[in-house]
Enzyme design. Structure first.
Site, short mmCIF file in Angstrom:
data_model
loop_
_atom_site.label_atom_id
_atom_site.label_comp_id
_atom_site.label_asym_id
_atom_site.label_seq_id
_atom_site.Cartn_x
_atom_site.Cartn_y
_atom_site.Cartn_z
N LYS A 196 0.84 -1.21 0.00
CA LYS A 196 0.00 0.00 0.00
C LYS A 196 0.87 1.25 0.00
O LYS A 196 0.55 2.24 -0.66
CB LYS A 196 -0.97 -0.02 1.18
CG LYS A 196 -1.92 -1.20 1.09
CD LYS A 196 -2.93 -1.24 2.18
CE LYS A 196 -3.70 -2.56 2.14
NZ LYS A 196 -2.90 -3.74 2.58
N CYS A 198 -7.19 -7.07 6.90
CA CYS A 198 -7.60 -8.08 5.91
C CYS A 198 -8.28 -9.24 6.64
O CYS A 198 -7.86 -10.39 6.54
CB CYS A 198 -6.40 -8.55 5.09
SG CYS A 198 -5.05 -9.21 6.06
C1 LIG Z 1 -1.22 -6.35 7.30
S1 LIG Z 1 0.51 -6.29 7.33
C2 LIG Z 1 0.84 -4.81 6.45
C3 LIG Z 1 0.74 -4.93 4.95
C4 LIG Z 1 1.20 -3.67 4.24
N1 LIG Z 1 0.46 -2.50 4.68
C5 LIG Z 1 1.08 -3.78 2.72
O1 LIG Z 1 0.11 -3.30 2.15
O2 LIG Z 1 1.99 -4.36 2.11
C6 LIG Z 1 0.83 -5.81 8.99
C7 LIG Z 1 2.27 -5.46 9.28
O3 LIG Z 1 2.31 -4.97 10.61
C8 LIG Z 1 3.59 -5.25 11.13
N2 LIG Z 1 3.52 -5.09 12.59
C9 LIG Z 1 3.12 -5.98 13.53
N3 LIG Z 1 3.17 -5.41 14.74
C10 LIG Z 1 3.60 -4.14 14.57
C11 LIG Z 1 3.87 -3.05 15.45
N4 LIG Z 1 3.69 -3.17 16.78
N5 LIG Z 1 4.30 -1.90 14.92
C12 LIG Z 1 4.50 -1.76 13.58
N6 LIG Z 1 4.26 -2.75 12.72
C13 LIG Z 1 3.82 -3.93 13.19
C14 LIG Z 1 3.90 -6.63 10.63
O4 LIG Z 1 5.29 -6.86 10.62
C15 LIG Z 1 3.28 -6.58 9.21
O5 LIG Z 1 4.27 -6.29 8.28
#
Ligand SMILES: C[S@@+](CC[C@H](N)C(=O)[O-])C[C@H]1O[C@@H](n2cnc3c(N)ncnc32)[C@H](O)[C@@H]1O
Length: 384
Positions: A211, A323
């Protein structure tokens, strides 16, 4: 998938499929991560690689269904390697109408370890001729009971059944104009961030950057953060590959973002979630998740959104997306926003293919064959 019987090379492709299934089961490997390197080593051609991919993903998705079909003809639990061959064979028999039963049985028997071939042959021949019947919907659709119950309670049984059926189909890859492969649902979310060329956009959970890179095409400056350094590295690689210079990658925790208050025109919180909307893309995920995951992640999402609100400048926009299809992670988070941040104005939900869901909107996987998504958008009021 179309595949002619003449092109069926028989055992080698199935042997590779069994090796991948063994890695997933024995080492806890993620099927989507181990498949590609194992296919590279296999020496199989493109057609057979596609065939193996379907065998692996299909067998994993339909694991509960095929276990039921097989178990009717077993008196004791088979050793794991025999179980894997039985699952692989039953998947072809029950879900691959284009493969004749005799080919499915004989090629799977040939691919099975020698000492189990008698058992695999005897059981698969029975599966091939017995009527296909399931004791309940969760077994037929091949999901854990808790997933069917939770989504059934949250979305209603009819919508849930259609969603679960849609997520048993292989994902269709869509490619953006810039060459990035991204599900259409995620593309729609990125569009709804609606960034302009002078905007500063903070993407708090950005890896692998799908995104963030889509938003950057608007000309906005995007600060793309992720908690895990190796995942932030994935964003860097994608940014470089696409030749974008408006993305700054940061390793940061979204519950304590290192961003000045009111610094962002737009904040995107594409939060970590249970992934119950993307189960077709992650065939083994349904068996890895536990029933507590939804509440655990909903609590994290609430704390992330609390940390995100102060980053948005007056008049700016906060976009929350996940998602998944669970109520706790969608409407539940929005109810938290309404209670804790009453000054935020929820924007009207987007139109088709989205459906209003609380003050946000849901994109059901059965609607367009995309991933299932929830989005909510909030305006921070500008001073009078
Ligand atoms: C749904 S994915 C994001 C997908 C991304 N927005 C895309 O469109 O490619 C959620 C992401 O949140 C990250 N994440 C998990 N806990 C987090 C935190 N406390 N702070 C920041 N990122 C975090 C994970 O590593 C993962 O990459």
């Amino acid at each position: 998938m179309s595949r002619t019987v003449e092109a069926d090379t028989g055992a080698p492709a199935r042997r590779v499929a069994l090796e991948v299934l063994a890695r997933v089961e024995d080492d806890g490997a993620y099927s989507n991560l181990v498949l590609s390197p194992m296919l590279d080593r296999s020496g199989l051609d493109a057609t057979d690689r596609g065939f193996v991919t379907d065998l692996v993903y299909g067998t994993l998705r339909r694991q509960r269904s095929v276990d039921h079909l097989v178990d009717r003809f077993l008196t004791t639990a088979p050793p794991p390697a025999a179980r894997r061959a039985l699952r692989l064979g039953a998947y072809q028999l029950a879900f691959r109408d284009d493969i004749p039963s005799y080919a499915a049985v004989s090629a799977t028997v040939d691919a099975a370890p020698k000492r189990f071939r008698g058992l695999v042959n005897a059981v698969l021949r029975k599966v091939a001729t017995a009527p296909v019947q399931y004791p309940d919907e969760a077994t037929e659709l091949s999901y854990p009971d808790w997933v069917v119950e939770l989504l059934g309670a949250d979305l209603g049984p009819k919508v849930t059944e259609a969603a679960l059926r849609a997520m048993n189909e292989p994902a269709t890859p869509t490619t953006r104009d810039d060459g990035y492969v991204q599900d259409l649902g995620s593309q729609l979310v990125a569009e709804l961030v609606a960034a302009g060329p002078t905007d500063v956009v903070v993407d708090l959970c950005a890896a692998p950057g799908g995104k963030a890179t889509a938003v950057a095409h608007s000309g906005a400056l995007v600060v793309a953060a992720d908690l895990q350094p190796h995942r932030a590295g994935l964003i860097c690689r994608n940014v470089e590959r696409l030749g974008l210079d408006g993305v700054q990658v940061v390793v940061a925790d979204a519950t304590h973002p290192p961003v000045r208050q009111r610094a962002a025109d737009r904040v995107l919180l594409d939060a970590p979630c249970s992934g119950l909307g993307v189960l077709r893309r992650r065939p083994d995920a349904r068996w890895r998740l536990d029933a507590g995951v939804v509440e655990r992640l909903a609590a994290l999402q609430r704390s992330m959104i609390d940390a995100a609100v102060p980053l948005v400048r007056p008049g700016g926009l906060l976009v929350y997306s996940v998602c998944t299809l669970s109520r706790a992670e969608s409407i539940g988070v929005d109810e938290h926003v309404a209670a804790v941040h009453p000054g935020l104005l929820a924007l009207p939900p987007p139109g088709e293919p989205w459906e209003p869901w609380g003050r946000g909107a849901l994109l059901l996987p059965q609607r367009l064959g995309t991933d299932g998504m929830f989005i909510a958008r909030y305006r921070v009021p500008a001073p009078e």
